[in-house]
Scaffold this motif. Sequence first.
Motif, PDB file in Angstrom:
ATOM      1  N   LEU A  33      17.243   4.636  -2.625  1.00 55.01           N
ATOM      2  CA  LEU A  33      17.597   4.134  -1.287  1.00 55.01           C
ATOM      3  C   LEU A  33      16.971   2.768  -1.023  1.00 55.01           C
ATOM      4  O   LEU A  33      17.605   1.883  -0.439  1.00 55.01           O
ATOM      5  N   PHE A  34      15.724   2.611  -1.461  1.00 52.20           N
ATOM      6  CA  PHE A  34      15.029   1.323  -1.285  1.00 52.20           C
ATOM      7  C   PHE A  34      15.755   0.212  -2.035  1.00 52.20           C
ATOM      8  O   PHE A  34      15.968  -0.883  -1.501  1.00 52.20           O
ATOM      9  N   LEU A  35      16.161   0.501  -3.282  1.00 55.41           N
ATOM     10  CA  LEU A  35      16.855  -0.494  -4.099  1.00 55.41           C
ATOM     11  C   LEU A  35      18.243  -0.813  -3.533  1.00 55.41           C
ATOM     12  O   LEU A  35      18.672  -1.973  -3.553  1.00 55.41           O
ATOM     13  N   ILE A  36      18.937   0.198  -3.032  1.00 57.06           N
ATOM     14  CA  ILE A  36      20.251  -0.042  -2.413  1.00 57.06           C
ATOM     15  C   ILE A  36      20.105  -0.995  -1.235  1.00 57.06           C
ATOM     16  O   ILE A  36      20.862  -1.962  -1.091  1.00 57.06           O
ATOM     17  N   GLY A  37      19.105  -0.742  -0.383  1.00 58.83           N
ATOM     18  CA  GLY A  37      18.865  -1.601   0.777  1.00 58.83           C
ATOM     19  C   GLY A  37      18.502  -3.023   0.376  1.00 58.83           C
ATOM     20  O   GLY A  37      19.030  -3.994   0.927  1.00 58.83           O
ATOM     21  N   CYS A  38      17.618  -3.139  -0.620  1.00 62.86           N
ATOM     22  CA  CYS A  38      17.185  -4.464  -1.089  1.00 62.86           C
ATOM     23  C   CYS A  38      18.340  -5.236  -1.715  1.00 62.86           C
ATOM     24  O   CYS A  38      18.575  -6.395  -1.372  1.00 62.86           O
ATOM     25  N   LEU A  40      21.592  -4.780  -1.446  1.00 68.45           N
ATOM     26  CA  LEU A  40      22.658  -5.070  -0.492  1.00 68.45           C
ATOM     27  C   LEU A  40      22.272  -6.238   0.415  1.00 68.45           C
ATOM     28  O   LEU A  40      23.082  -7.130   0.685  1.00 68.45           O
ATOM     29  N   THR A  41      21.017  -6.253   0.847  1.00 76.52           N
ATOM     30  CA  THR A  41      20.519  -7.343   1.701  1.00 76.52           C
ATOM     31  C   THR A  41      20.506  -8.672   0.942  1.00 76.52           C
ATOM     32  O   THR A  41      20.970  -9.703   1.449  1.00 76.52           O
ATOM     33  N   MET A  45      22.780 -12.001   1.656  1.00 81.46           N
ATOM     34  CA  MET A  45      22.113 -13.283   1.907  1.00 81.46           C
ATOM     35  C   MET A  45      22.560 -14.342   0.911  1.00 81.46           C
ATOM     36  O   MET A  45      22.785 -15.506   1.279  1.00 81.46           O
ATOM     37  N   ALA A  46      22.692 -13.940  -0.365  1.00 80.06           N
ATOM     38  CA  ALA A  46      23.111 -14.882  -1.406  1.00 80.06           C
ATOM     39  C   ALA A  46      24.528 -15.383  -1.145  1.00 80.06           C
ATOM     40  O   ALA A  46      24.806 -16.588  -1.261  1.00 80.06           O
ATOM     41  N   LYS A  88      28.383  -3.983  -9.249  1.00 76.01           N
ATOM     42  CA  LYS A  88      28.323  -2.869 -10.205  1.00 76.01           C
ATOM     43  C   LYS A  88      26.976  -2.150 -10.130  1.00 76.01           C
ATOM     44  O   LYS A  88      26.905  -0.921 -10.248  1.00 76.01           O
ATOM     45  N   ALA A  89      25.899  -2.923  -9.928  1.00 79.34           N
ATOM     46  CA  ALA A  89      24.568  -2.318  -9.814  1.00 79.34           C
ATOM     47  C   ALA A  89      24.479  -1.431  -8.577  1.00 79.34           C
ATOM     48  O   ALA A  89      23.910  -0.339  -8.614  1.00 79.34           O
TER      49      ALA A  89
END
Length: 318
Positions: A33-38, A40-41, A45-46, A88-89
């Motif tokens: 969940l932490f990685l999904i949030g990071c 996606l954010t 932003m990119a 994909k990630a």
Amino acid sequence: MEYILHTMMVSPNETMVTEFVLEGFSEHPSLRLFLIGCFLTLYTMALIGNTVIIVLVTSSTGLHSPMYFFLCNLATMDIMCTSSVLPKALLGLVSEKNTISFHGCMTQLFFLVWSGSSELLLLTVMAYDRYVAICHPLHYSSRMSPQLCGVLAMAVWSICALNSSINTGLMTQLSFCGPNIITHFFCEIPPLLLLSCSSTYVNSIMTLIADAFYGGINFFLTLFSYGCIIASILRMRSAEGKRKAFSTCSSHLIVVCVYYSSVFCAYISPASSYSPERSKVTSVLYSVLSPTLNPLIYTLRNKDVKLALGRLLPSFSH
């Protein structure tokens, strides 16, 4: 986790992999969940940051200069890099199984190598641009003409597309008949070479040549440019002149340091010493974090970009 091997018969005793399993971050389920949030954010932003730079440079006459022209190209490369990796990630983090077809893997590899090598080469061109601007300011307009800038940008895209085509083409010629689990969150050359059942000698030679050119020659040229720049700045008598000169190249220098350090860790090492964990961390730096930070690094303290952004925002409100 259950992995399903999709194969096609090649001979009675040999099968060919037609689908890979991306291991991703499955060994750390608590961080999903932490990685999904990071991710996606950072991806949002990119995309927003680099798109804003492209829109500003193309629509604002005040930003029609070599530095911003190359910055626009860099933003395009950053969008290509993140878009070839992060969707994909993210899909792999959301779903239980993260598979990718052989052709999908090769396509991802092509665009990733193309954008990554293009960024390294463009950073060298941008270092040369700053060198001319600071060391030869009186000849800047004549040396960095729009025609030359166009030729340099086209050369960067073309040379790196050729490099990516060669490396991806050689990868498609390999046989993959054993394990199909890629110890990464995207298709990358080192983990793919470890999965090959056939000789990877030619691939390794071509990778070594590419590393020597992009990671060696380009890095040396960038260092040489900044050596000349620093020497020129130190010779300036005016403290204000020194401050302005440093401010014009400090952003680029930060981007160069971040990008090269992550690329060196990920690629400049023999395949036999490949470390999945280290590679994932360094790959996040150059494929996710760097494209996200570049727009911020280049624009936060840039008055021209702030003025252009101020003129653009009211136009959207009407």
